[in-house]
Design an enzyme around this catalytic site. Sequence first.
Site, PDB file in Angstrom:
ATOM      1  N   TYR A 142      47.117  46.857  55.785  1.00 25.37           N
ATOM      2  CA  TYR A 142      48.561  46.845  55.879  1.00 25.37           C
ATOM      3  C   TYR A 142      49.055  48.055  55.686  1.00 25.37           C
ATOM      4  O   TYR A 142      50.338  47.456  55.612  1.00 25.37           O
ATOM      5  CB  TYR A 142      48.365  46.966  53.855  1.00 25.37           C
ATOM      6  N   LYS A 189      33.057  43.675  54.438  1.00 27.34           N
ATOM      7  CA  LYS A 189      32.288  42.498  56.034  1.00 27.34           C
ATOM      8  C   LYS A 189      31.973  43.494  56.170  1.00 27.34           C
ATOM      9  O   LYS A 189      32.174  44.514  57.624  1.00 27.34           O
ATOM     10  CB  LYS A 189      33.988  41.814  56.349  1.00 27.34           C
ATOM     11  N   ASP A 221      32.985  37.259  52.217  1.00 26.56           N
ATOM     12  CA  ASP A 221      33.204  34.738  52.509  1.00 26.56           C
ATOM     13  C   ASP A 221      31.902  34.942  50.975  1.00 26.56           C
ATOM     14  O   ASP A 221      32.178  33.764  50.392  1.00 26.56           O
ATOM     15  CB  ASP A 221      32.584  35.304  53.951  1.00 26.56           C
ATOM     16  N   ASP A 245      43.656  41.740  48.255  1.00 27.24           N
ATOM     17  CA  ASP A 245      44.387  40.875  48.065  1.00 27.24           C
ATOM     18  C   ASP A 245      44.105  39.326  47.489  1.00 27.24           C
ATOM     19  O   ASP A 245      44.638  38.168  46.591  1.00 27.24           O
ATOM     20  CB  ASP A 245      45.472  40.817  48.725  1.00 27.24           C
ATOM     21  N   ASP A 249      43.599  36.335  44.199  1.00 29.38           N
ATOM     22  CA  ASP A 249      44.666  35.489  44.100  1.00 29.38           C
ATOM     23  C   ASP A 249      43.972  34.190  43.424  1.00 29.38           C
ATOM     24  O   ASP A 249      43.828  33.510  43.156  1.00 29.38           O
ATOM     25  CB  ASP A 249      45.187  34.921  44.879  1.00 29.38           C
TER      26      ASP A 249
HETATM   27  C1  IPM Z   1      50.115  42.112  46.005  1.00 27.46           C
HETATM   28  C2  IPM Z   1      51.032  40.949  47.114  1.00 27.46           C
HETATM   29  C3  IPM Z   1      51.491  42.083  47.430  1.00 27.46           C
HETATM   30  C4  IPM Z   1      50.909  42.150  48.008  1.00 27.46           C
HETATM   31  C5  IPM Z   1      52.841  41.549  48.687  1.00 27.46           C
HETATM   32  C6  IPM Z   1      53.867  40.641  47.661  1.00 27.46           C
HETATM   33  C7  IPM Z   1      53.657  42.678  49.676  1.00 27.46           C
HETATM   34  O1  IPM Z   1      51.073  39.812  47.580  1.00 27.46           O
HETATM   35  O2  IPM Z   1      50.443  42.500  44.904  1.00 27.46           O
HETATM   36  O3  IPM Z   1      49.278  41.222  45.563  1.00 27.46           O
HETATM   37  O4  IPM Z   1      50.340  41.552  49.969  1.00 27.46           O
HETATM   38  O5  IPM Z   1      49.948  43.382  48.098  1.00 27.46           O
HETATM   39 MN    MN Z   2      48.619  39.230  45.987  1.00 22.58          MN
END
Ligand code: IPM
Ligand code: MN
Length: 372
Positions: A142, A189, A221, A245, A249
């Site tokens: 990042y 990884k 993975d 990240d 999700d």
């Molecule tokens: C998160 C979001 C952020 C990230 C974006 C909005 C930059 O997806 O906080 O998980 O990738 O960290």
């Molecule tokens: Mn995110």
Amino acid sequence: MKKNIAVINGDGIGPEVTAQSIRVLNAIAQKFNHEFNYTYCMMGACAIDATGNPLPDETIEICLNSDAILFGAIGDPKYDNDPTAKVRPEQGLLKLRKSLQLFANIRPITTYTTLQHLSPLKESQLENVDFVIFRELTGGIYFGKKELSEDGTQALDECTYNVKEIERIAEVAFKNAQQRRKKLTLVDKANVLETSRLWRKVVKEMAPKFPDVEVDFMFVDNAAMQIIINPKQFDVVLTENMFGDIISDEASVLSGSLGMLPSASYGVCTALFEPIHGSYPQAAGKDIANPTGSILSAAMLLDYLNLHDEARLVRQAINWTLENKFVTKDIDPINFYFTSTIGELVSDYVLNNINPQEINQENIELRKSTII
Ligand code: IPM
Ligand code: MN
């Protein structure tokens, strides 16, 4: 107790979910005799529109001088679909994380019996799932060097980590594992990436300092698959920025809705609290977004301020809404309640204005949506 809280509403549904958290915090302040002062500041697409800058200096200043930060969400489709945009809302959030050195992002993954039917996973797989992801937040790909060749045919994103960056988040994760079921899984990884091999080395070297914690290592993975096939094996998951990240999700589907999950980001100064969901622009202004992730983030904020009874009451109130099916559209698309109604119910519960045994179902029904 008197506390100053910086509030960043952000974009999309950010303002409406955050407003419900403020309402709940105000109820907590009233009940427990605290004083919470809020200073609103800008970040994201709204800040670009107003100032041309996704993170005005004033916002950093206010955040640095506050006891905690409550944040909604950022992002706007007008930037997502324009790869040539020079200024993007996300830059604001990344810069804030870096400026405040918010290196440890904590994302608890909780499942609720009442929501299990919403998860694509079988109910038997969801029982006893309770783990927490520690995502490194201020390093890795990042924040590495980024380049696009002059002719636009080649791009570069570099991933770098140093020992200190790994140690400081690993320390927080180990300590948390000691408070939980004493298991830490490093997701990496290491079969391919040099940075991952460094993570493994550092974590292995730290492990003897925490002899009560069992440490294991998993390739990302495989972890992506294990989160789906056997999520209850996890207790504390430690990982770098990008992997964290992605798997957070993924893990959110275990709880039934992305709208349920809170997060905390700790650093060297003020900590920040935000739901893990994004700005969900399609729902903005409709009073249909799920404020639970934000309200539970406010509960994490209360814990951070050492207001543990207060935090517990907020969580109890949220559980009560779920058990009584007071839920938003993402949870029940037919019989749903508005964002603001959930905030009102949670606040009323906190203030004892609702006796759970004698709840006046009819009054609450009136606040239910009639849009089917
Ligand atoms: C998160 C979001 C952020 C990230 C974006 C909005 C930059 O997806 O906080 O998980 O990738 O960290
Ligand atoms: Mn995110």
